[in-house]
Enzyme design. Sequence first.
Site, PDB file in Angstrom:
ATOM      1  N   GLN A 231       9.585   3.562   5.434  1.00  0.00           N
ATOM      2  CA  GLN A 231       8.650   4.409   4.951  1.00  0.00           C
ATOM      3  C   GLN A 231       7.765   5.575   6.258  1.00  0.00           C
ATOM      4  OE1 GLN A 231       5.760   2.553   1.916  1.00  0.00           O
ATOM      5  NE2 GLN A 231       8.221   2.335   0.678  1.00  0.00           N
TER       6      GLN A 231
ATOM      7  N   CYS B 196      11.335  -1.812   4.978  1.00  0.00           N
ATOM      8  CA  CYS B 196      10.206  -1.621   3.421  1.00  0.00           C
ATOM      9  C   CYS B 196       8.775  -0.732   3.946  1.00  0.00           C
ATOM     10  CB  CYS B 196       9.967  -2.698   3.457  1.00  0.00           C
ATOM     11  SG  CYS B 196       9.031  -2.804   1.326  1.00  0.00           S
TER      12      CYS B 196
ATOM     13  N   ASN C 279      11.136  -5.057  -2.837  1.00  0.00           N
ATOM     14  CA  ASN C 279       9.836  -5.679  -2.966  1.00  0.00           C
ATOM     15  C   ASN C 279       9.372  -3.707  -2.230  1.00  0.00           C
ATOM     16  OD1 ASN C 279       7.294  -5.562  -3.899  1.00  0.00           O
ATOM     17  ND2 ASN C 279       6.743  -7.070  -2.161  1.00  0.00           N
TER      18      ASN C 279
ATOM     19  N   HIS D 231      15.115  -5.682   2.401  1.00  0.00           N
ATOM     20  CA  HIS D 231      14.762  -6.856   3.137  1.00  0.00           C
ATOM     21  C   HIS D 231      15.831  -7.682   3.800  1.00  0.00           C
ATOM     22  CE1 HIS D 231       9.712  -7.919   2.249  1.00  0.00           C
ATOM     23  NE2 HIS D 231      10.734  -6.160   1.417  1.00  0.00           N
TER      24      HIS D 231
ATOM     25  N   GLU E 118      15.895  -9.877   5.265  1.00  0.00           N
ATOM     26  CA  GLU E 118      15.376 -11.519   6.320  1.00  0.00           C
ATOM     27  C   GLU E 118      16.228 -12.397   5.126  1.00  0.00           C
ATOM     28  OE1 GLU E 118      12.678 -10.837   3.148  1.00  0.00           O
ATOM     29  OE2 GLU E 118      13.349  -9.841   4.901  1.00  0.00           O
TER      30      GLU E 118
ATOM     31  N   GLY F 144       0.681  -1.638  -0.231  1.00  0.00           N
ATOM     32  CA  GLY F 144       0.268   0.011   0.148  1.00  0.00           C
ATOM     33  C   GLY F 144       0.686   1.269   0.445  1.00  0.00           C
TER      34      GLY F 144
ATOM     35  N   GLY G 111       7.190   0.389  -4.034  1.00  0.00           N
ATOM     36  CA  GLY G 111       7.057   0.917  -5.164  1.00  0.00           C
ATOM     37  C   GLY G 111       6.807   2.357  -4.610  1.00  0.00           C
ATOM     38  N   PHE G 112       7.089   1.841  -3.928  1.00  0.00           N
ATOM     39  CA  PHE G 112       6.920   3.737  -3.032  1.00  0.00           C
ATOM     40  C   PHE G 112       8.264   4.138  -1.981  1.00  0.00           C
ATOM     41  CE2 PHE G 112       2.689   2.813  -2.965  1.00  0.00           C
ATOM     42  CZ  PHE G 112       2.055   4.217  -4.069  1.00  0.00           C
TER      43      PHE G 112
END
Length: 380
Positions: free
Chosen positions: A268, A264, A306, A354, A356, A238, A308-309
Amino acid sequence: MTTSTRGAHRTPAVLVLEDGRIFRGRAYGAVGATFGEAVFSTGMTGYQETLTDPSYHRQVVVMTAPHVGNTGINDEDMESKKIWVSGYVVRDPARVPSNWRSTRSLDQELAAQGVVGISGIDTRALTRHLRERGAMRVGIFSGQALPDEGTMLAEVRQAPEMSGADLSAEVATTEAYVVPAIGEKKFTVAAVDLGIKGMTPHRMAERGIEVHVLPATATVEDVYAVNPDGVFFSNGPGDPATADHPVSVMRGVLERGTPLFGICFGNQILGRALGFGTFKLKYGHRGINQPVQDRTTGKVEVTAHNHGFAVDAPLDHVSDTPYGRAEVSHVCLNDNVVEGLQLLDRPAFSVQYHPEAAAGPHDAAYLFDRFVKLMEGQRA
């Protein structure tokens, strides 16, 4: 909407982008129709972890590697209880999986979970199109009664956009649970689940951390009810501009000075909590081969992404925030996108990728150790 997939490999399928570009191929996985944001992943392996990553909720993933499905599906590499992608696009799917842990094929798993996919299209051309035009809405249609092109395009353009989407609560746990420490328990961490992957609390458990995973709706009081030595904010799907509640909770943690780590979506959230803005990337970073520099050491890491923002924070100077000085600690070497933040006057940091390593390289595993050192320092 989906139907059974007997003979799906021979069933015609059509992929329609919102700008009108059309690709024709064959159904892969479930047969029916699905919609989402078209994004591409550059990983050559790790498709099972990608599919079950909650951060991919409402996204149609295009695999840039041409041959997908070789190792089948097993029950050990799931990052959550289900596949979260809304659609899957591959060029040349494996006809027969070959791996000693494989229990079923990739297309069987997609079909069983009702995930509509398409194969046999030129994914290289599709990826180049998305790189030039940007991530956009897409629909995959398959079955005997395919609608006409005009109808398909209209349906795609009616689908919701990712900008403005508040999705964390749709993928997060609804009940708190505990991942016990492996071996001697050294610390307790409250992990706010915004779309957490299963390997993340496991990496902390390996370091003697008892992880209390809390719903995305958890309050500051819920966080401190577990008497945490540290607080963690996870990845998730989102638009971070909609995440007012997690931002408020994080500010409560920062005010108390508890060691804090975010990845991630959590990066943000930290950016917003410090007063920085966020923005949507043209096509995002996805895959397990993204180069990032740790500016605190100069070391370059190959990392799994991963997102998109991204956070809009200055790269060239230290910033003053309500919680002290902050700086950009990591940056993507492909495009100079902010990939990490750290506070200089409080024990808090985050990264956009990420660590992990599920699936992905292990270059960033040290970040969990850095979190442990923050908690050790606070305890001392």
